[in-house]
Scaffold this motif. Sequence first.
Motif, PDB file in Angstrom:
ATOM      1  N   MET A 165       0.846  -1.212   0.000  1.00  0.00           N
ATOM      2  CA  MET A 165       0.000   0.000   0.000  1.00  0.00           C
ATOM      3  C   MET A 165       0.871   1.247   0.000  1.00  0.00           C
ATOM      4  SD  MET A 165      -3.213   0.761   2.392  1.00  0.00           S
ATOM      5  CE  MET A 165      -3.964  -0.633   1.605  1.00  0.00           C
ATOM      6  N   GLU A 166       0.504   2.200  -0.781  1.00  0.00           N
ATOM      7  CA  GLU A 166       1.293   3.432  -0.863  1.00  0.00           C
ATOM      8  C   GLU A 166       1.257   4.162   0.472  1.00  0.00           C
ATOM      9  OE1 GLU A 166      -0.918   6.604  -3.119  1.00  0.00           O
ATOM     10  OE2 GLU A 166      -2.227   4.884  -3.453  1.00  0.00           O
ATOM     11  N   SER A 167       2.325   4.877   0.764  1.00  0.00           N
ATOM     12  CA  SER A 167       2.342   5.632   2.024  1.00  0.00           C
ATOM     13  C   SER A 167       1.538   6.913   1.842  1.00  0.00           C
ATOM     14  CB  SER A 167       3.776   5.960   2.421  1.00  0.00           C
ATOM     15  OG  SER A 167       4.331   6.827   1.459  1.00  0.00           O
ATOM     16  N   VAL A 168       0.878   7.317   2.878  1.00  0.00           N
ATOM     17  CA  VAL A 168       0.055   8.523   2.808  1.00  0.00           C
ATOM     18  C   VAL A 168       0.893   9.716   3.250  1.00  0.00           C
ATOM     19  CG1 VAL A 168      -2.036   9.619   3.632  1.00  0.00           C
ATOM     20  CG2 VAL A 168      -1.956   7.152   3.317  1.00  0.00           C
ATOM     21  N   GLN A 169       1.129  10.608   2.348  1.00  0.00           N
ATOM     22  CA  GLN A 169       1.873  11.808   2.703  1.00  0.00           C
ATOM     23  C   GLN A 169       0.933  12.991   2.631  1.00  0.00           C
ATOM     24  OE1 GLN A 169       5.495  12.291   0.501  1.00  0.00           O
ATOM     25  NE2 GLN A 169       6.556  10.907   1.884  1.00  0.00           N
ATOM     26  N   GLN A 170       0.847  13.690   3.735  1.00  0.00           N
ATOM     27  CA  GLN A 170      -0.051  14.839   3.751  1.00  0.00           C
ATOM     28  C   GLN A 170       0.757  16.093   3.459  1.00  0.00           C
ATOM     29  OE1 GLN A 170      -2.019  14.608   7.487  1.00  0.00           O
ATOM     30  NE2 GLN A 170      -3.423  13.029   6.776  1.00  0.00           N
ATOM     31  N   THR A 171       0.482  16.694   2.348  1.00  0.00           N
ATOM     32  CA  THR A 171       1.176  17.942   2.035  1.00  0.00           C
ATOM     33  C   THR A 171       0.444  19.080   2.718  1.00  0.00           C
ATOM     34  OG1 THR A 171      -0.111  17.950   0.028  1.00  0.00           O
ATOM     35  CG2 THR A 171       2.151  17.230  -0.156  1.00  0.00           C
ATOM     36  N   PRO A 172       1.189  20.069   3.200  1.00  0.00           N
ATOM     37  CA  PRO A 172       0.563  21.099   4.025  1.00  0.00           C
ATOM     38  C   PRO A 172      -0.467  21.941   3.277  1.00  0.00           C
ATOM     39  CG  PRO A 172       2.963  21.424   3.820  1.00  0.00           C
ATOM     40  CD  PRO A 172       2.636  20.213   3.072  1.00  0.00           C
ATOM     41  N   ASP A 173      -0.332  22.033   1.943  1.00  0.00           N
ATOM     42  CA  ASP A 173      -1.264  22.919   1.238  1.00  0.00           C
ATOM     43  C   ASP A 173      -2.613  22.242   0.959  1.00  0.00           C
ATOM     44  OD1 ASP A 173       0.218  21.254  -0.442  1.00  0.00           O
ATOM     45  OD2 ASP A 173      -0.405  22.422  -2.184  1.00  0.00           O
ATOM     46  N   ILE A 174      -2.726  20.946   1.256  1.00  0.00           N
ATOM     47  CA  ILE A 174      -4.028  20.301   1.082  1.00  0.00           C
ATOM     48  C   ILE A 174      -4.826  20.466   2.369  1.00  0.00           C
ATOM     49  CG2 ILE A 174      -5.175  18.082   0.810  1.00  0.00           C
ATOM     50  CD1 ILE A 174      -2.980  17.246  -1.032  1.00  0.00           C
ATOM     51  N   LEU A 175      -6.033  20.895   2.203  1.00  0.00           N
ATOM     52  CA  LEU A 175      -6.897  21.069   3.363  1.00  0.00           C
ATOM     53  C   LEU A 175      -7.247  19.684   3.905  1.00  0.00           C
ATOM     54  CD1 LEU A 175      -8.706  22.975   5.097  1.00  0.00           C
ATOM     55  CD2 LEU A 175     -10.516  22.451   3.467  1.00  0.00           C
ATOM     56  N   VAL A 176      -6.834  19.395   5.119  1.00  0.00           N
ATOM     57  CA  VAL A 176      -7.164  18.108   5.727  1.00  0.00           C
ATOM     58  C   VAL A 176      -8.264  18.329   6.749  1.00  0.00           C
ATOM     59  CG1 VAL A 176      -6.294  16.150   7.003  1.00  0.00           C
ATOM     60  CG2 VAL A 176      -4.807  17.350   5.396  1.00  0.00           C
ATOM     61  N   PRO A 177      -9.473  17.839   6.460  1.00  0.00           N
ATOM     62  CA  PRO A 177     -10.560  18.066   7.408  1.00  0.00           C
ATOM     63  C   PRO A 177     -10.332  17.246   8.676  1.00  0.00           C
ATOM     64  CG  PRO A 177     -11.343  17.158   5.307  1.00  0.00           C
ATOM     65  CD  PRO A 177      -9.871  16.992   5.343  1.00  0.00           C
ATOM     66  N   ASP A 178     -11.133  17.542   9.663  1.00  0.00           N
ATOM     67  CA  ASP A 178     -11.065  16.762  10.895  1.00  0.00           C
ATOM     68  C   ASP A 178     -11.450  15.317  10.616  1.00  0.00           C
ATOM     69  OD1 ASP A 178     -12.515  19.512  12.701  1.00  0.00           O
ATOM     70  OD2 ASP A 178     -10.416  19.019  12.303  1.00  0.00           O
ATOM     71  N   ILE A 179     -11.051  14.476  11.520  1.00  0.00           N
ATOM     72  CA  ILE A 179     -11.513  13.091  11.446  1.00  0.00           C
ATOM     73  C   ILE A 179     -13.018  13.086  11.708  1.00  0.00           C
ATOM     74  CG2 ILE A 179     -11.365  10.849  12.565  1.00  0.00           C
ATOM     75  CD1 ILE A 179      -8.466  11.500  13.206  1.00  0.00           C
ATOM     76  N   LEU A 180     -13.753  12.370  10.839  1.00  0.00           N
ATOM     77  CA  LEU A 180     -15.199  12.293  11.034  1.00  0.00           C
ATOM     78  C   LEU A 180     -15.523  11.059  11.873  1.00  0.00           C
ATOM     79  CD1 LEU A 180     -16.760  13.244   7.602  1.00  0.00           C
ATOM     80  CD2 LEU A 180     -16.561  14.620   9.666  1.00  0.00           C
ATOM     81  N   VAL A 181     -16.493  11.216  12.766  1.00  0.00           N
ATOM     82  CA  VAL A 181     -16.853  10.098  13.648  1.00  0.00           C
ATOM     83  C   VAL A 181     -18.360   9.841  13.581  1.00  0.00           C
ATOM     84  CG1 VAL A 181     -16.120   9.085  15.816  1.00  0.00           C
ATOM     85  CG2 VAL A 181     -15.271  11.314  15.187  1.00  0.00           C
ATOM     86  N   PRO A 182     -18.859   9.433  12.432  1.00  0.00           N
ATOM     87  CA  PRO A 182     -20.297   9.133  12.367  1.00  0.00           C
ATOM     88  C   PRO A 182     -20.559   7.801  13.062  1.00  0.00           C
ATOM     89  CG  PRO A 182     -19.271   8.509  10.314  1.00  0.00           C
ATOM     90  CD  PRO A 182     -18.184   9.103  11.164  1.00  0.00           C
ATOM     91  N   ASP A 183     -21.793   7.584  13.471  1.00  0.00           N
ATOM     92  CA  ASP A 183     -22.132   6.247  13.968  1.00  0.00           C
ATOM     93  C   ASP A 183     -21.894   5.226  12.866  1.00  0.00           C
ATOM     94  OD1 ASP A 183     -22.910   7.218  16.418  1.00  0.00           O
ATOM     95  OD2 ASP A 183     -25.015   7.479  15.838  1.00  0.00           O
ATOM     96  N   ILE A 184     -22.367   5.577  11.664  1.00  0.00           N
ATOM     97  CA  ILE A 184     -22.332   4.594  10.575  1.00  0.00           C
ATOM     98  C   ILE A 184     -21.793   5.224   9.306  1.00  0.00           C
ATOM     99  CG2 ILE A 184     -23.766   3.137   9.092  1.00  0.00           C
ATOM    100  CD1 ILE A 184     -25.648   2.982  11.604  1.00  0.00           C
ATOM    101  N   LEU A 185     -20.845   4.508   8.696  1.00  0.00           N
ATOM    102  CA  LEU A 185     -20.369   4.885   7.367  1.00  0.00           C
ATOM    103  C   LEU A 185     -20.938   3.891   6.371  1.00  0.00           C
ATOM    104  CD1 LEU A 185     -18.496   6.388   5.358  1.00  0.00           C
ATOM    105  CD2 LEU A 185     -16.707   4.740   5.971  1.00  0.00           C
TER     106      LEU A 185
END
Lengths: 359, 475
Positions: free
Chosen positions: B1-21
């Motif tokens: 699996m490719e490594s996830v690199q978060q570049t600073p200029d991409i807006l990263v939203p908060d982690i979502l915590v729904p009951d159900i996805l």
Amino acid sequence: MQATETAAMADARRALEICNACRYCEGFCAVFPAIERRREFPAADLGFLANLCHGCNGCYHACQYAPPHEWALNVPAALARVRHESWSETIRPATLRGLLRRPLAATAGAVLVAGLAALASAHGMARAHTGPGAFYAVIPLATLIALGGASFLFALLALAASALAAWRGLGGTPRPVHLLRALHDAATLKNLGGGGGGCPYPGEQPSAARRHAHHALAGGFLLAFAATSVATIDEHLLGWHAPYPLFSLPVLLGVAGGVLMLAGAARLILLKRVADPAPLAAETLAADRVLLGLLAAIAASGLVLLALRGTVAMPPLLVLHLALVLGFFVTMPFGKFLHGPHRFAALVRDAMERDPARR
Amino acid sequence: MESVQQTPDILVPDILVPDILVIGGGHAALAAAITARRLGASVLVAEAAPRPMRGGNTRHTRNLRAVHDAPRGTLTGAYLEDEYWDDLLRVTHGQTDEALARMTIRASADLVSFLSDCGVRFQPSLAGTLSLSRTNAFFLGGGKALLNALYREAERLGVSVCYETPARAMTMRQGTIAEVVLRTPGGELRVVPRAVVAAAGGFQANIAWMREYWGEAAENFVIRGTPYAQGDVLRLLLDGGCAPVGDPTQFHAVALDGRAPRFDGGIATRLDSVPFSIVVNRDGQRFYDEGEDLWPKRYAIWGRLIAQQPGQVAFSICDAPAARDFMPSVYPAVTAPTIAHLARALGLDPLALAATVADYNAAVRGGAFDPTVLDSCHTEGLAVAKTHWARRIETPPFVGYPLRPGITFTYLGVRVDATARVRLADGTPAPNLFAAGEIMAGNILGRGYLAGFGMTIGGVFGRLAGEGAARHAGN
């Protein structure tokens, strides 16, 4: 009616051939069962199907082939373009066909000319008139009859010529039962019902808004027409002279008609402003807007005239109202009003085709 | 699996915590989302397609098959559990699970009222499908109209829907889904749900995956439905240790007009000409009995038959009178004054086709043609017989259509129990993972097809999955 092949026809034919291979929409309106009765779509049949379409847009929002699908199917828009072309074909005299594409100029010009004619024969524009015959003190009865009668007669003749041309496309002689069925379908606007739950207009949500607004406008129009007819009888057979009292039949009919017309036209205009443009053919909308605006203006000016008829504002309001009505009459045969006879002819033909006795 | 690199200029939203996805956006996904939301759960729907193309293969459907003991709504007569089960047993040749299947059949009784409550409307069976008026409830306007109603209802209830948002990765610990990474148009989104409903369809649109089993031939398959059925979620679940079900090499396929678009051609590319014609391969040779049985019982084998021919292509040939006996496809017929001209227009060897037609015409026997029964019009003495509806091909203009295999869906899925809960490879139930729709249809439909049954499975298991997920989230 000879119809030369146009780009709009080719596009509509392509759409209907896809519809005929899919058929998911057959519960929405009469167009789809009519498509299924055919395997080919010659020009005359395209005109029939286009006028049978009431533009409810149900088939667009349900279409699995609508854009961004590569087939980019847009049945309501394709049929709207053919519909306008089919009206244009039947306009008499033919030299005036271009007016359908320039509705604002045509209507504004007609209203202006009518207004100038009324103004030229008007007297006492700057003062109040009261009592029986007050209107005729501003514009003589004979002039009113001449202007109104001539423009109405012109409208009737030109519309009749159009209707006759549409009628000839029927391909047979309808029986009374077919006319009754068409009247029923027109009166109920069954084909704007989206198969029972309403049509997705102005947005994707099914709604009865347009059906109700159209019938408020159409009903108001008929009431206003009835008011004029009753007033004509009062004037000429009974010798009662307008302005009539508030609680007389012409005024009551006219007020009810005016309010309904204004409410219906205003609602339709507002719906049109927020309508999803995707299923609409943009080039056909001006004719809709101009007729709606004109009918709203006629209703509004009539109501204001009634309210202010005892004041100094009466003469200019009378001239304005008269100009709008005359302008409406003379442009009727060259604009959106043509949808009436054409759609009725299509409903009659549909009733004939559905009649098992004729198959 | 490719490594996830978060570049600073991409807006990263908060982690979502729904009951159900809910992953997926078709009928099964929406049934799950609506059911769970009505039970009080917060629900996020992640649909891979953009809004106008939402809904997976549901967009191309038109009915579902519902059990009923008396006429109900648009359904005529009665269709009882045992007859339904017999129909299913016949088409699957036993590749089904009787307990799950009978549960599904019984639960189908409530589907029409569930959908009606959601604003879906029904209509009498479409013209030309009268044989289905007793067994199948037709959606007014078809599957896209149904989807529009379901999305409206979901949004009205407060379900959150993200379009263009496929699931990219999943973290499973001892069979429990801890986190799902979604790829949104605005960047990656981490979701930590209490429960997950996987309703993201099969993998038929993933040509690379199809090539694993079918090699080069897969390049010539037409995919009748959504191009978004990439099977990514199915792959994530199988890699994560869920138990597979169904033959991975198998798919449902019908004969389509060969000019159909690669994806999403739907119903309009279907061609019903086979029993009224002869069908030859690219060498001009017939290869199967076109008149074996009534078309509704045979149309589903012709996709596979053509997939097995050289070049995955075939040609349906008939004459002018026969061309009036079947519904036109969306493409114009290829016509020609002689068989040789027709062969040239279709790119076939004129001599070979002329010889095939001549041999066939000479072999035609029998009496009155009747398309509604197994009539007596047949051939004698041919290596490949046509056993019914055989008429000489003799009246010009002659008519031809190219045919290709059109893949409807794949059978590979994840194993589930009668509550839509996914089973892990060791046989234990996954604690917080449920599945519905084509991703699990292979549990019940291991082979063949029954018109409208895919939507029935989607509706029944979608509702079960939504209910199970909501209960799990509530505990």
